[in-house]
Design a protein around this motif. Sequence first.
Motif, PDB file in Angstrom:
ATOM      1  N   ILE A 165       0.679  -1.137  -0.088  1.00 53.67           N
ATOM      2  CA  ILE A 165      -0.073  -0.093   0.234  1.00 53.67           C
ATOM      3  C   ILE A 165       0.843   1.167  -0.034  1.00 53.67           C
ATOM      4  N   LEU A 166       0.679   1.964  -0.923  1.00 51.21           N
ATOM      5  CA  LEU A 166       1.424   3.379  -1.083  1.00 51.21           C
ATOM      6  C   LEU A 166       0.414   4.611  -0.513  1.00 51.21           C
ATOM      7  N   ALA A 167       0.484   5.079   0.587  1.00 47.24           N
ATOM      8  CA  ALA A 167      -0.311   5.893   1.266  1.00 47.24           C
ATOM      9  C   ALA A 167       0.327   7.218   1.385  1.00 47.24           C
ATOM     10  N   VAL A 207       2.526  -1.101   4.569  1.00 48.33           N
ATOM     11  CA  VAL A 207       2.061   0.459   4.001  1.00 48.33           C
ATOM     12  C   VAL A 207       3.402   1.293   3.926  1.00 48.33           C
ATOM     13  N   LEU A 208       3.474   1.960   3.132  1.00 50.57           N
ATOM     14  CA  LEU A 208       4.749   2.829   2.850  1.00 50.57           C
ATOM     15  C   LEU A 208       4.060   4.029   2.583  1.00 50.57           C
ATOM     16  N   PRO A 209       4.625   4.992   3.834  1.00 48.46           N
ATOM     17  CA  PRO A 209       4.176   6.562   3.478  1.00 48.46           C
ATOM     18  C   PRO A 209       4.814   7.159   2.259  1.00 48.46           C
ATOM     19  N   GLY A 267       8.786   6.342   2.076  1.00 47.14           N
ATOM     20  CA  GLY A 267       9.350   5.862   3.084  1.00 47.14           C
ATOM     21  C   GLY A 267       9.259   4.602   3.452  1.00 47.14           C
ATOM     22  N   ALA A 268      10.156   3.939   4.385  1.00 47.39           N
ATOM     23  CA  ALA A 268      10.101   2.626   4.857  1.00 47.39           C
ATOM     24  C   ALA A 268       8.718   2.354   5.417  1.00 47.39           C
ATOM     25  N   PRO A 269       8.584   0.813   5.436  1.00 44.33           N
ATOM     26  CA  PRO A 269       7.198   0.310   5.695  1.00 44.33           C
ATOM     27  C   PRO A 269       7.040   0.706   7.297  1.00 44.33           C
ATOM     28  N   GLN A 320      -0.599   7.016  13.562  1.00 45.71           N
ATOM     29  CA  GLN A 320       0.731   6.693  13.413  1.00 45.71           C
ATOM     30  C   GLN A 320       1.028   7.133  11.779  1.00 45.71           C
ATOM     31  N   LEU A 321       0.241   6.690  10.998  1.00 52.82           N
ATOM     32  CA  LEU A 321       0.648   6.985   9.463  1.00 52.82           C
ATOM     33  C   LEU A 321       0.541   8.282   9.265  1.00 52.82           C
ATOM     34  N   MET A 322      -0.423   9.331   9.736  1.00 54.44           N
ATOM     35  CA  MET A 322      -0.631  10.431   9.598  1.00 54.44           C
ATOM     36  C   MET A 322       0.615  11.275  10.327  1.00 54.44           C
ATOM     37  N   ALA A 323       1.227  10.772  11.428  1.00 50.33           N
ATOM     38  CA  ALA A 323       2.106  11.423  12.067  1.00 50.33           C
ATOM     39  C   ALA A 323       3.580  11.342  11.235  1.00 50.33           C
ATOM     40  N   GLU A 324       3.571  10.167  10.568  1.00 48.37           N
ATOM     41  CA  GLU A 324       4.904  10.114   9.791  1.00 48.37           C
ATOM     42  C   GLU A 324       4.599  10.957   8.385  1.00 48.37           C
ATOM     43  N   LEU A 325       3.494  10.823   8.087  1.00 48.11           N
ATOM     44  CA  LEU A 325       3.362  11.955   6.716  1.00 48.11           C
ATOM     45  C   LEU A 325       3.733  13.620   7.263  1.00 48.11           C
ATOM     46  N   HIS A 326       3.218  13.519   8.324  1.00 41.09           N
ATOM     47  CA  HIS A 326       3.283  15.111   8.992  1.00 41.09           C
ATOM     48  C   HIS A 326       4.895  15.208   8.878  1.00 41.09           C
ATOM     49  N   ARG A 327       5.688  14.388   9.480  1.00 40.24           N
ATOM     50  CA  ARG A 327       7.076  14.556   9.812  1.00 40.24           C
ATOM     51  C   ARG A 327       7.807  14.724   8.418  1.00 40.24           C
ATOM     52  N   ALA A 328       7.533  13.740   7.663  1.00 43.99           N
ATOM     53  CA  ALA A 328       8.327  13.679   6.434  1.00 43.99           C
ATOM     54  C   ALA A 328       7.868  14.808   5.360  1.00 43.99           C
ATOM     55  N   SER A 329       6.666  15.194   5.745  1.00 36.16           N
ATOM     56  CA  SER A 329       6.436  16.597   4.575  1.00 36.16           C
ATOM     57  C   SER A 329       6.444  17.771   4.901  1.00 36.16           C
ATOM     58  N   GLY A 330       6.586  18.113   6.412  1.00 36.55           N
ATOM     59  CA  GLY A 330       6.575  19.464   6.834  1.00 36.55           C
ATOM     60  C   GLY A 330       5.354  20.122   6.776  1.00 36.55           C
ATOM     61  N   GLN A 331       4.068  19.746   6.408  1.00 32.31           N
ATOM     62  CA  GLN A 331       3.059  20.201   6.259  1.00 32.31           C
ATOM     63  C   GLN A 331       2.351  20.465   7.676  1.00 32.31           C
TER      64      GLN A 331
END
Length: 225
Positions: free
Chosen positions: A36-38, A146-148, A175-177, A199-210
Amino acid sequence: MWYLLFKYVVIGPVLWVIGRPRITGMHHIPKSGPVILASNHRAVADSFFLALMVRRRMTFVAKAEYFTRTGLEGWLMRWFLTAVGQVPIDRSDADAAAGALRTAERILREGGIWGIYPEGTRSPDGRLYKGKTGVMRVALMTGAPVLPVVMTGTERVNPRGSRRLRFGRVGITVGAPLDLARFAELAQDQRVVRAATDQLMAELHRASGQEYVDEYARRDHPAAV
């Protein structure tokens, strides 16, 4: 056949010139098997650039409204979306949405790649919104990794409200699974699914800087017009 034709002959070359896309983290995507690419969701063009840069074929869910337009334009839209691997999801009806998630489960059980935007719609203002739980429900039921994914630049190449593409630079970071081991045994518990989604959204937040907004994105948001 149509998918490859659009990717490498019809649309792909145009996207390469317009967006000059680059991708990092490709090694995280397995060469075979379900995944899954999220991704965060900044523009309609996100799906096209992601499918262009990922070597394996991808399947996305798209708004049902895109499949129900009438006339020649509606027929062309349905044909095009089906050809490039999109399936409809009706966000107004819980049963219809469940049907789309069952389709996602089938894609994964057949060893495919499912692309999904956990926010459920494009960001109306560039911020990252609370994720809907469907993606993690499917992930925990199927065991698919699931890959962010973080998309950048697509909102400039494909501005909201405009049908014209503009020159820019699109970036994609895979990102890593996610480590979902602690959630697996309680996959039917909605609170657990919610925690996995957060947890997924926290990782997207961290990686995107949004900037993160702890509420669902609204399609009637003034900025979404």
